[in-house]
Design a protein around this motif. Sequence first.
Motif, PDB file in Angstrom:
ATOM      1  N   PRO A   1      -2.380  11.210  21.246  1.00 35.30           N
ATOM      2  CA  PRO A   1      -1.983  10.130  20.332  1.00 35.30           C
ATOM      3  C   PRO A   1      -0.826  10.541  19.424  1.00 35.30           C
ATOM      4  O   PRO A   1      -0.841  11.600  18.799  1.00 35.30           O
ATOM      5  N   LEU A   2       0.171   9.675  19.389  1.00 40.02           N
ATOM      6  CA  LEU A   2       1.345   9.896  18.546  1.00 40.02           C
ATOM      7  C   LEU A   2       1.162   9.065  17.283  1.00 40.02           C
ATOM      8  O   LEU A   2       1.075   7.839  17.360  1.00 40.02           O
ATOM      9  N   ALA A   3       1.088   9.713  16.144  1.00 35.73           N
ATOM     10  CA  ALA A   3       0.922   9.019  14.862  1.00 35.73           C
ATOM     11  C   ALA A   3       2.198   9.155  14.044  1.00 35.73           C
ATOM     12  O   ALA A   3       2.784  10.236  13.961  1.00 35.73           O
ATOM     13  N   ALA A   4       2.618   8.060  13.456  1.00 38.00           N
ATOM     14  CA  ALA A   4       3.813   8.053  12.614  1.00 38.00           C
ATOM     15  C   ALA A   4       3.606   7.097  11.452  1.00 38.00           C
ATOM     16  O   ALA A   4       2.964   6.061  11.611  1.00 38.00           O
ATOM     17  N   ILE A   5       4.131   7.454  10.292  1.00 42.16           N
ATOM     18  CA  ILE A   5       3.999   6.601   9.119  1.00 42.16           C
ATOM     19  C   ILE A   5       5.347   6.388   8.451  1.00 42.16           C
ATOM     20  O   ILE A   5       6.290   7.162   8.640  1.00 42.16           O
ATOM     21  N   VAL A   6       5.419   5.326   7.663  1.00 46.10           N
ATOM     22  CA  VAL A   6       6.540   5.042   6.769  1.00 46.10           C
ATOM     23  C   VAL A   6       5.941   4.751   5.401  1.00 46.10           C
ATOM     24  O   VAL A   6       5.088   3.870   5.266  1.00 46.10           O
ATOM     25  N   ARG A   7       6.359   5.488   4.411  1.00 47.36           N
ATOM     26  CA  ARG A   7       5.826   5.306   3.058  1.00 47.36           C
ATOM     27  C   ARG A   7       6.567   4.189   2.330  1.00 47.36           C
ATOM     28  O   ARG A   7       7.798   4.081   2.421  1.00 47.36           O
ATOM     29  N   ASN A   8       5.828   3.348   1.621  1.00 51.27           N
ATOM     30  CA  ASN A   8       6.436   2.322   0.783  1.00 51.27           C
ATOM     31  C   ASN A   8       6.939   2.968  -0.502  1.00 51.27           C
ATOM     32  O   ASN A   8       6.233   3.765  -1.132  1.00 51.27           O
ATOM     33  N   THR A   9       8.155   2.631  -0.903  1.00 55.14           N
ATOM     34  CA  THR A   9       8.742   3.246  -2.101  1.00 55.14           C
ATOM     35  C   THR A   9       9.282   2.237  -3.096  1.00 55.14           C
ATOM     36  O   THR A   9       9.587   2.592  -4.235  1.00 55.14           O
ATOM     37  N   ASN A  10       9.409   0.959  -2.704  1.00 51.14           N
ATOM     38  CA  ASN A  10      10.083  -0.004  -3.565  1.00 51.14           C
ATOM     39  C   ASN A  10       9.251  -1.274  -3.769  1.00 51.14           C
ATOM     40  O   ASN A  10       9.761  -2.388  -3.778  1.00 51.14           O
ATOM     41  N   GLN A  11       7.937  -1.089  -3.935  1.00 54.52           N
ATOM     42  CA  GLN A  11       7.072  -2.235  -4.179  1.00 54.52           C
ATOM     43  C   GLN A  11       7.279  -2.770  -5.596  1.00 54.52           C
ATOM     44  O   GLN A  11       7.534  -2.004  -6.518  1.00 54.52           O
TER      45      GLN A  11
ATOM     46  N   GLU B   1      14.229  -0.524   0.957  1.00 54.73           N
ATOM     47  CA  GLU B   1      13.321   0.514   1.441  1.00 54.73           C
ATOM     48  C   GLU B   1      14.052   1.389   2.458  1.00 54.73           C
ATOM     49  O   GLU B   1      14.682   0.880   3.381  1.00 54.73           O
ATOM     50  N   PRO B   2      13.972   2.710   2.311  1.00 54.00           N
ATOM     51  CA  PRO B   2      14.613   3.569   3.314  1.00 54.00           C
ATOM     52  C   PRO B   2      13.897   3.561   4.655  1.00 54.00           C
ATOM     53  O   PRO B   2      14.485   3.867   5.687  1.00 54.00           O
ATOM     54  N   ASP B   3      12.601   3.223   4.649  1.00 56.39           N
ATOM     55  CA  ASP B   3      11.800   3.196   5.874  1.00 56.39           C
ATOM     56  C   ASP B   3      11.955   4.488   6.672  1.00 56.39           C
ATOM     57  O   ASP B   3      12.236   4.479   7.884  1.00 56.39           O
ATOM     58  N   GLN B   4      11.771   5.604   5.987  1.00 54.07           N
ATOM     59  CA  GLN B   4      11.915   6.915   6.613  1.00 54.07           C
ATOM     60  C   GLN B   4      10.654   7.270   7.387  1.00 54.07           C
ATOM     61  O   GLN B   4       9.555   7.306   6.839  1.00 54.07           O
TER      62      GLN B   4
ATOM     63  N   GLN C   1      13.947   6.507  14.006  1.00 53.35           N
ATOM     64  CA  GLN C   1      14.618   6.136  12.759  1.00 53.35           C
ATOM     65  C   GLN C   1      15.731   5.125  12.998  1.00 53.35           C
ATOM     66  O   GLN C   1      15.908   4.182  12.219  1.00 53.35           O
ATOM     67  N   ALA C   2      16.475   5.309  14.079  1.00 51.73           N
ATOM     68  CA  ALA C   2      17.548   4.359  14.400  1.00 51.73           C
ATOM     69  C   ALA C   2      16.986   2.957  14.620  1.00 51.73           C
ATOM     70  O   ALA C   2      17.592   1.962  14.199  1.00 51.73           O
ATOM     71  N   ALA C   3      15.822   2.883  15.267  1.00 52.16           N
ATOM     72  CA  ALA C   3      15.187   1.577  15.484  1.00 52.16           C
ATOM     73  C   ALA C   3      14.738   0.969  14.160  1.00 52.16           C
ATOM     74  O   ALA C   3      14.925  -0.229  13.908  1.00 52.16           O
TER      75      ALA C   3
ATOM     76  N   GLY D   1       0.824  -1.197   0.000  1.00 52.11           N
ATOM     77  CA  GLY D   1       0.000   0.000   0.000  1.00 52.11           C
ATOM     78  C   GLY D   1       0.860   1.250   0.000  1.00 52.11           C
ATOM     79  O   GLY D   1       2.090   1.184  -0.035  1.00 52.11           O
ATOM     80  N   PRO D   2       0.232   2.422   0.073  1.00 55.34           N
ATOM     81  CA  PRO D   2       1.004   3.670   0.058  1.00 55.34           C
ATOM     82  C   PRO D   2       1.926   3.822   1.262  1.00 55.34           C
ATOM     83  O   PRO D   2       3.018   4.376   1.149  1.00 55.34           O
ATOM     84  N   ALA D   3       1.480   3.343   2.442  1.00 56.78           N
ATOM     85  CA  ALA D   3       2.270   3.523   3.653  1.00 56.78           C
ATOM     86  C   ALA D   3       1.801   2.555   4.726  1.00 56.78           C
ATOM     87  O   ALA D   3       0.706   1.978   4.641  1.00 56.78           O
ATOM     88  N   LEU D   4       2.630   2.383   5.734  1.00 58.30           N
ATOM     89  CA  LEU D   4       2.257   1.690   6.961  1.00 58.30           C
ATOM     90  C   LEU D   4       2.475   2.664   8.101  1.00 58.30           C
ATOM     91  O   LEU D   4       3.256   3.609   7.983  1.00 58.30           O
ATOM     92  N   GLY D   5       1.784   2.410   9.216  1.00 55.27           N
ATOM     93  CA  GLY D   5       1.945   3.364  10.301  1.00 55.27           C
ATOM     94  C   GLY D   5       1.510   2.845  11.645  1.00 55.27           C
ATOM     95  O   GLY D   5       0.979   1.739  11.786  1.00 55.27           O
ATOM     96  N   SER D   6       1.741   3.691  12.640  1.00 52.09           N
ATOM     97  CA  SER D   6       1.467   3.362  14.034  1.00 52.09           C
ATOM     98  C   SER D   6       0.787   4.536  14.712  1.00 52.09           C
ATOM     99  O   SER D   6       1.094   5.693  14.415  1.00 52.09           O
TER     100      SER D   6
END
Length: 339
Positions: A78-88, A59-62, A40-42, A18-23
């Motif tokens: 609530p803390l929301a964070a996403i990582v966009r998929n770039t290399n599908q 994937e850079p998983d930025q 990011q280090a994790a 999909g476009p992104a995954l997130g938490s």
Amino acid sequence: MNTFGTLFRLTTFGESHGPALGSIIDGCPAGVPLAPEQIQAALDRRRPGQSSITTARSEPDQVEILSGVFEGKTLGTPLAAIVRNTNQRSGDYEKLKAEDRPGHADAVWRERFKHRDHRGGGRTSGRETLCRVIGGAVAEAYLAQALPGLNTVAWVSQVGELVSAVPEPGLTRAQVDAHPTRCPDAGAREEMSRRILVAKEEGDSLGGCIDVRVEGLPVGLGEPIFGKLKALLAQAMGSVGAVTGVVWGPPDLLARIAQPGKAFHARKDTYGGIQGGLTNGEPVALRVFFKPPATLAEHAKGGRHDPCIMPRAVPVLEAMVSLVLADLVLQFNARPHSS
């Protein structure tokens, strides 16, 4: 069941292609120092394409933090964070619209939901674990404030039939990360790497074990009966794909089970840091068993898959342990205690 935790809660969303995954992390107290670089280090420790023994998907998983942090500290919202998929490469999975892969969740998912995202396994993909790593990084930021002496470290302890030596107390993540296998045993890790590469070339895969050790815990974390620490850790570990079992205790626990009681109870580390479902002040020790990945033969040679999932699963298990502990610390602090 996309949410994990009681007071410190992680909700994950998104699919592999999909476009992104997130938490979304809810329940983290306000005022916890947290920089994007910590998350990011994790993620960098889990991301694909790290070495020749992992998947070739790059994937850079930025991470992008969307809410819940201001001026370097959590807001308590609530803390929301996403990582966009770039290399599908979704085209690699086109024939899986009608063909179920043996050993995967394709068939049962289709039967249960009648509709699914076949690209890369969709929601069942191991890529979902990056969301857990985000949550774990936030949990660790909170734990660094609440339990400053805590040290949670996981490492690959077995690949196939090859078992490593048990590291000494005080092992660091830097020592674990010094080799692509994430095995700190210099006498075993090169051979582990060789066997993983052979399996990759042959379209085969290898399972094994990851050990987890948590040092610096106080006495009494956990809740009696259904909230026992060992039960919560078992749920956390079992929720990770490819995990097929978990034991609490030292690496030789399964051998010790055959001992009579006098011998078994002679050593305190037998309990793995947990008694009556609560921490006893000793290091908490887990051994988590992984089955070999189910992508094999031509599917493995033609796609981008991990022939051995454990090296990249190390930070995932650390994250799940941290989520459990953060939740229990909040529960402990919320309850009245005798003076």
